[in-house]
Design a protein around this motif. Structure first.
Motif, PDB file in Angstrom:
ATOM      1  N   ASN A 147      47.437  29.125  39.207  1.00  0.00           N
ATOM      2  CA  ASN A 147      46.994  29.265  40.592  1.00  0.00           C
ATOM      3  C   ASN A 147      47.056  27.929  41.327  1.00  0.00           C
ATOM      4  N   GLU A 205      40.434  31.334  43.672  1.00  0.00           N
ATOM      5  CA  GLU A 205      40.607  32.311  42.594  1.00  0.00           C
ATOM      6  C   GLU A 205      39.419  32.289  41.629  1.00  0.00           C
ATOM      7  N   LEU A 257      44.218  38.646  39.567  1.00  0.00           N
ATOM      8  CA  LEU A 257      44.358  37.206  39.745  1.00  0.00           C
ATOM      9  C   LEU A 257      43.485  36.368  38.826  1.00  0.00           C
ATOM     10  N   GLY A 258      42.178  36.424  39.058  1.00  0.00           N
ATOM     11  CA  GLY A 258      41.296  35.536  38.321  1.00  0.00           C
ATOM     12  C   GLY A 258      41.268  35.835  36.841  1.00  0.00           C
TER      13      GLY A 258
END
Length: 309
Positions: free
Chosen positions: A28, A106, A19-20
């Motif tokens: 996001n 995130e 994700l990040g």
């Protein structure tokens, strides 16, 4: 050739879940905004019932024995539109609030190492708590407006009218008197929700590929657990956010969470803190499932779209 395609597919799945590190912050935030609007709009009628059932000094006409009875009585006596009164406030606030919510989550999760392998409970809890502090600061006034419009017999009909009247009669403080209570509730709620969600997601889907069913089950389960744990705080928050519309002098003068807890305990004892538990769980189980499904789905779509450009 087939093996190369398989390897490529696996790499794309891993990239999606990183994700990040692999998904830009703006994706996001956009995905979170769309997910927030979807979640709150769909579940709004159940949220109306939750508010009604949590109001402490409700009149007999606004006292319900269950969710089904509340739906039936509100629809037949007040009309179906009553179940949607205040939805504009939620839609207007939910988009930006959820963009801040998921963007902060995130970013903090990546910074604190939450994207490493294994169950990073501390990281996801910290990221979730940080996300709710930021988003609730924006959303709290919209939530106050929404609940004032949701109450039985409310004279408020539009977002602008409600905001203007509350401000003139009670001042700016009315929009934030419940903020400390909101944070006291939503920080543990979010910490529990995100931790349970990330744990359940990895247990159900060890490969961490894009799996809508996994997001639905993990999201619904985490929402139900977090909602049940924090319901007493939600009852106190509702008392504070609707105090200006109460005919009870003590409720109208309630100044904070401690006073709200004292009033609830003295009037109804421990059972008072269970007010609205069923509609709250019924709200957060499907709404969290929808929120995570929408968020992960929108994110997956936006990532794929950017890759194709």
């Amino acid at each position: 050739m087939a093996s190369e395609r398989a390897i490529s597919a696996v790499e794309e799945e891993i990239d999606y879940e990183g994700l990040g590190g692999n998904v830009p912050l703006h994706i996001n935030m956009i995905a979170g905004s769309l997910a927030g609007i979807s979640e709150h709009a769909v579940m709004f009628p159940v949220d109306v019932i939750r508010t009604r059932m949590q109001v402490l000094s409700a009149t007999p006409a606004a006292t319900y024995t269950g969710v089904a009875q509340a739906f039936s009585r509100i629809s037949s006596v007040e009309g179906a539109r009553a179940l949607w009164r205040g939805v504009a406030s939620v839609i207007l606030g939910a988009g930006p609030a959820h963009a801040l919510y998921f963007g902060t989550y995130e970013a903090v999760k990546e910074t604190t190492g939450g994207n490493r392998e294994g169950h990073q409970f501390a990281s996801t809890a910290i990221a979730g708590a940080s996300a709710t502090i930021v988003s609730d600061a924006f959303m709290n006034p919209f939530d106050v407006i929404k609940q004032r419009m949701q109450m039985h017999g409310s004279a408020y009909r539009t977002l602008a009218q409600t905001a203007s009247t509350v401000y003139k009669q009670e001042g700016l403080r009315a929009f934030y008197v419940s903020y400390p209570t909101t944070l006291t509730m939503t920080v543990p709620f979010t910490a529990v929700q995100f931790s349970v969600y990330e744990w359940a997601k990895k247990v159900l889907n060890p490969s961490e590929s894009y799996s809508p069913m996994t997001h639905v089950i993990a999201g619904g389960f985490s929402g139900a657990v977090a909602a049940a744990i924090t319901n007493p705080l939600d009852v106190a928050k509702t008392l504070l956010q609707t105090r200006g519309s109460s005919t009870d002098a003590r409720i109208r003068s309630a100044s904070g969470m401690v006073e709200a807890f004292k009033i609830i305990n003295q009037r109804e004892g421990l059972k008072g803190f269970a007010r609205g538990l069923s509609p709250r769980v019924l709200t957060f189980m499907p709404s969290n499932a929808l929120c995570w499904l929408s968020y992960e789905g929108f994110k997956f779509f936006l990532v794929e779209r950017e890759r194709s450009l």
